[in-house]
Design an enzyme around this catalytic site. Structure first.
Site, PDB file in Angstrom:
ATOM      1  N   CYS A 104       0.838  -1.202   0.000  1.00  0.00           N
ATOM      2  CA  CYS A 104       0.000   0.000   0.000  1.00  0.00           C
ATOM      3  C   CYS A 104       0.874   1.254   0.000  1.00  0.00           C
ATOM      4  O   CYS A 104       1.451   1.598   1.034  1.00  0.00           O
ATOM      5  CB  CYS A 104      -0.905  -0.039   1.232  1.00  0.00           C
ATOM      6  SG  CYS A 104      -1.941   1.400   1.436  1.00  0.00           S
ATOM      7  N   CYS A 116      -0.209   4.156   2.226  1.00  0.00           N
ATOM      8  CA  CYS A 116       0.020   3.891   3.651  1.00  0.00           C
ATOM      9  C   CYS A 116       1.494   4.026   4.041  1.00  0.00           C
ATOM     10  O   CYS A 116       1.820   4.443   5.145  1.00  0.00           O
ATOM     11  CB  CYS A 116      -0.430   2.486   4.012  1.00  0.00           C
ATOM     12  SG  CYS A 116      -1.990   2.013   3.279  1.00  0.00           S
ATOM     13  N   ASP A 117       2.382   3.649   3.151  1.00  0.00           N
ATOM     14  CA  ASP A 117       3.788   3.489   3.555  1.00  0.00           C
ATOM     15  C   ASP A 117       4.779   4.314   2.746  1.00  0.00           C
ATOM     16  O   ASP A 117       5.986   4.046   2.779  1.00  0.00           O
ATOM     17  CB  ASP A 117       4.171   1.997   3.460  1.00  0.00           C
ATOM     18  CG  ASP A 117       3.402   1.165   4.473  1.00  0.00           C
ATOM     19  OD1 ASP A 117       3.186   1.660   5.587  1.00  0.00           O
ATOM     20  OD2 ASP A 117       3.008   0.034   4.150  1.00  0.00           O
TER      21      ASP A 117
END
Ligand SMILES: Cc1cc2nc3c(=O)[nH]c(=O)nc-3n(C[C@H](O)[C@H](O)[C@H](O)COP(=O)(O)OP(=O)(O)OC[C@H]3O[C@@H](n4cnc5c(N)ncnc54)[C@H](O)[C@@H]3O)c2cc1C
Length: 304
Positions: free
Chosen positions: A130, A133-134
């Site tokens: 993701c 997300c990261d």
């Protein structure tokens, strides 16, 4: 008979459960687990109120919150089939059969994995599924995106804001994303496209250090030094049990009314990552779960 059965114990299902219980609906939540995708997220930094929290810890907090309410929870149980007979839904699981006036499907998705050595070992230590997300994990560093479809190309472009260099690694002989994205990628100096690449292994020490792939044409084994790897090769959805009760999008997601989360079958709703909403994020799944439960409440008032 239940007013509502919720299938899935991720952020969408749990939030739907909280809202349903607060509306005093007689509710059963069935889930294989209370881990979901969030539980495998290493560090969550975009859920309001928590500057940084491990995904599993956030899931524990969600579950504790749910358990404060009056709701029946069947954990470690898998839904195998749902049917609608005379306006009543029958839910068959690996443990039994249950009946309800309405259903919310929140069975989410699982990222498709590479299944190569090192992938599991370095999850949260440089391997991610993701980008949103990261992405901060690779700030100022070198990243590889595995997958040259639309999602992979978009991920590569998004990473140009953070990384000094990005490799897009594609198994086929050319990237398959939309032409407009391909043009953007080709004109970006930070991005290098590698095609005909079969990823064999991810290596590192405490954190990812390199990716090993075979050039499918020359059969040569190559190594690339990278600091982070984003696997963007699609997702596996859990919707088979609903069969002809739902209509699926081209991506295999359940088509819903974006205002109410209703599916094509009266009384059947879907929320979170399993549905054809654009963005797949925890906070959005929670919001969609809340929305679906409120829609169930309105629907039940109408059919009384
Ligand atoms: C590695 C990773 C990191 C991520 N990091 C972030 C992040 O930092 N921030 C962010 O906002 N989002 C992040 N996401 C996205 C986020 O996790 C998802 O958007 C969110 O979890 C979706 O919630 P959901 O409830 O729709 O589905 P899921 O979390 O997928 O939950 C689905 C639940 O349904 C259950 N289930 C499935 N099939 C059945 C069945 N047949 N019977 C019973 N139960 C079933 C599953 O066991 C699971 O508990 C990340 C995702 C991944 C994969």
């Amino acid at each position: 008979m239940y007013d509502l059965i919720i299938i899935g114990g991720g952020p969408a299902g749990i939030t739907a459960g909280i809202y349903a219980a607060r509306k005093k609906l007689n509710t059963l939540l069935i889930s294989k687990d209370f881990v979901g995708q969030t539980g495998i997220a290493f560090g969550v930094e975009n859920y309001t109120g928590f500057e940084e929290i491990r995904g599993l810890e956030l899931m524990k907090k969600f579950k504790n919150h749910l358990e404060k309410f009056e709701i029946k929870i069947n954990e470690f149980e898998e839904v195998e089939k749902i049917k609608k007979i005379n306006n009543i839904f029958e839910v068959k699981t690996d443990e039994g059969e249950y009946f309800a006036k309405t259903i919310i499907i929140t069975s989410g998705r699982n990222p498709r994995t590479l299944k190569v050595p090192g992938e599991k070992e370095f999850l949260g230590k440089g391997v991610s599924y993701c980008v949103t997300c990261d992405e901060t994990m690779v700030e100022g560093k070198i990243a590889a995106v595995i997958g040259g479809g639309n999602v992979g190309l978009e991920a590569g472009l998004e990473l140009t804001k953070f990384c000094k260099k990005i490799y897009i690694i594609e198994y086929a002989s050319k990237v398959t994303g939309d032409e407009i994205l391909q043009k953007e990628i080709e004109s970006d100096k930070k991005i290098n496209i590698i095609v005909d690449a079969d990823v064999k292994e991810i290596k590192g020490k405490d954190f990812v250090k390199e990716i090993i792939y075979e050039d499918r044409k020359s059969k040569k084994i190559n190594q690339l030094a990278v600091d982070g790897i984003f696997v963007e090769i699609g997702a596996v959805l859990s919707v088979d049990f609903a069969e002809n009760l739902v209509e699926l999008s081209d991506d295999g997601e359940i088509k819903i009314n974006s205002r109410t989360c209703a599916t094509k079958t009266d009384g059947l709703f879907a929320a979170g990552d399993v549905a054809d909403i654009r963005d797949k994020q925890i906070i959005i799944a929670c919001g969609e779960g809340a929305k679906s439960a409120l829609s169930v409440y309105e629907y039940l008032k109408k059919i009384k």
